[in-house]
Design a protein around this motif. Structure first.
Motif, short mmCIF file in Angstrom:
data_model
loop_
_atom_site.label_atom_id
_atom_site.label_comp_id
_atom_site.label_asym_id
_atom_site.label_seq_id
_atom_site.Cartn_x
_atom_site.Cartn_y
_atom_site.Cartn_z
N GLY A 210 119.91 51.82 44.43
CA GLY A 210 120.31 53.13 43.95
C GLY A 210 120.73 53.23 42.50
N TYR A 211 120.75 52.13 41.76
CA TYR A 211 121.09 52.19 40.33
C TYR A 211 119.80 52.39 39.54
CZ TYR A 211 125.84 50.56 41.28
OH TYR A 211 127.14 50.46 41.73
N ASP A 212 119.70 53.54 38.87
CA ASP A 212 118.46 53.91 38.17
C ASP A 212 118.50 53.45 36.72
OD1 ASP A 212 116.16 55.02 37.20
OD2 ASP A 212 116.44 56.96 38.18
N TRP A 213 117.77 52.39 36.42
CA TRP A 213 117.75 51.84 35.07
C TRP A 213 117.21 52.84 34.05
CZ3 TRP A 213 120.25 47.43 34.22
CH2 TRP A 213 120.43 46.55 35.29
N ARG A 214 116.46 53.83 34.48
CA ARG A 214 115.86 54.80 33.54
C ARG A 214 116.89 55.78 33.01
NH1 ARG A 214 111.56 56.48 38.00
NH2 ARG A 214 113.61 56.69 38.99
N ASP A 215 118.07 55.80 33.60
CA ASP A 215 119.14 56.72 33.21
C ASP A 215 120.25 55.93 32.51
OD1 ASP A 215 121.23 58.49 32.98
OD2 ASP A 215 121.35 58.98 35.11
N PRO A 216 120.44 56.12 31.20
CA PRO A 216 121.48 55.35 30.50
C PRO A 216 122.85 55.48 31.13
CG PRO A 216 120.08 56.51 28.92
CD PRO A 216 119.70 57.02 30.28
N ALA A 217 123.17 56.65 31.66
CA ALA A 217 124.47 56.84 32.30
C ALA A 217 124.60 55.98 33.56
CB ALA A 217 124.69 58.32 32.64
N ALA A 218 123.49 55.82 34.29
CA ALA A 218 123.50 54.99 35.50
C ALA A 218 123.66 53.52 35.13
CB ALA A 218 122.23 55.20 36.30
#
Length: 311
Positions: A210-218
């Protein structure tokens, strides 16, 4: 959340990994030692890796190949000559430290000790293991079995030249332990926060969890979550793999770099983060032959150089 004791950080990670003049990546791949450790070092040089991961025995859990002092001496020399900065063993996938089945559990305990002893003999920096699968019943029972399996080897980890033992973050599929950071924390708490037991992150597994590398906030949230759960100093290595399945799918299928759901954008966010970039990176992407890793390593280094040029 209460605090946790911080271990020493023998990896010697320095620099913030940002801007010009940052240190080069420590990046390598999983290579066979079936023809000897010096041969594995030769292959690392051919694919331009400065890190190496190996199985201490057949990945299906067979007996270890004998390594005599002559081979070990050649390996130490060759490791230095080719510039290997980090060497890590991967304990076979057949090892299940959480198994409720007596035979499988006793096998796991034996292999864990033997492989840690092999790591010390060949000077490996760490050994990484999947925490295990509780198979049925309560996950807490699986965590208790993992703790009980690791406790007897803690004195070995205190000896001079001992490796770290790293618990790998998992995708959370089925009954496996490690898909939640809280589960790794529970293991470390149960062990009393020993100094040389830590964590190996895996990009594909974390993406699946569930950790989305494409999202800097994630990505920032992941680093903060890891720090809160186990302490960042315990994170000693990073498996770098793209994913065949989308974020949160809880399915563990690796893909070649930049060709999966994480993609260039996701790995760019990873490399932009100082703490993540400083970790030793080991590729486990699908290949036809070990020389294919040269392309994977080059892709990651080219991306890192492109990002540096943007700053």
């Amino acid at each position: 959340m209460d605090t946790h004791p911080a271990p020493s950080d023998p990896a010697g990670r320095t620099g913030d990994g940002a801007g010009d003049g940052r240190p080069p990546l420590v990046v390598g791949c999983h290579l066979s030692v079936a023809k000897g450790f010096p041969a594995a070092a030769d292959m690392a040089a051919r694919v331009e890796a400065n890190a190496l991961q190996f199985f201490p025995r057949n990945p299906r859990g067979g007996a270890q190949r004998q390594v005599d002092e002559a081979e070990r001496d050649r390996w130490f020399r060759r490791r230095e000559e080719v510039g290997l900065r980090y060497v890590i063993a991967h304990i076979p996938y057949t090892v299940n430290l959480a198994s409720p089945k007596t035979e499988a559990y006793e096998f796991a305990r034996r292999v864990l000790r033997e492989d840690l002893e092999r790591c010390r003999w060949v000077g490996a920096d760490a050994a990484v293991t999947h925490p295990g699968s509780y198979v049925e019943g309560d996950p807490a029972d699986g965590i208790r079995r993992i703790v009980a399996a690791i406790e007897p080897v803690l004195p070995l980890l205190e000896e001079p030249g001992a490796p770290w033992l790293l618990l790998e973050t998992m995708s959370g599929q089925g009954s496996e332990v490690g898909g939640r950071l809280e589960e790794l924390r529970a293991i470390l708490e149960g062990l009393g926060w020993p100094a040389r037991v830590g964590v190996c992150l895996d990009t594909c597994h974390l993406f699946a969890a569930g950790y989305d590398w494409r999202d800097p906030a994630a990505v920032e949230r992941l680093v903060e979550d890891v720090d809160r759960a186990v302490g960042w100093e315990r994170v000693q290595a990073l498996h770098v793999n793209d994913s065949k399945f989308p974020c949160g799918a809880r399915r563990d299928r690796h893909e070649k770099m930049g060709q999966g759901a994480i993609g260039r954008a996701g790995f760019a966010n990873l490399l932009r983060h100082a703490k993540l970039r400083a970790l030793p990176m080991l590729l486990e992407t699908p290949i036809d032959g070990e020389l294919d890793y040269a392309t994977e390593i080059r892709w990651l280094r080219d991306l890192d150089r492109a990002l540096a040029a943007e700053t």
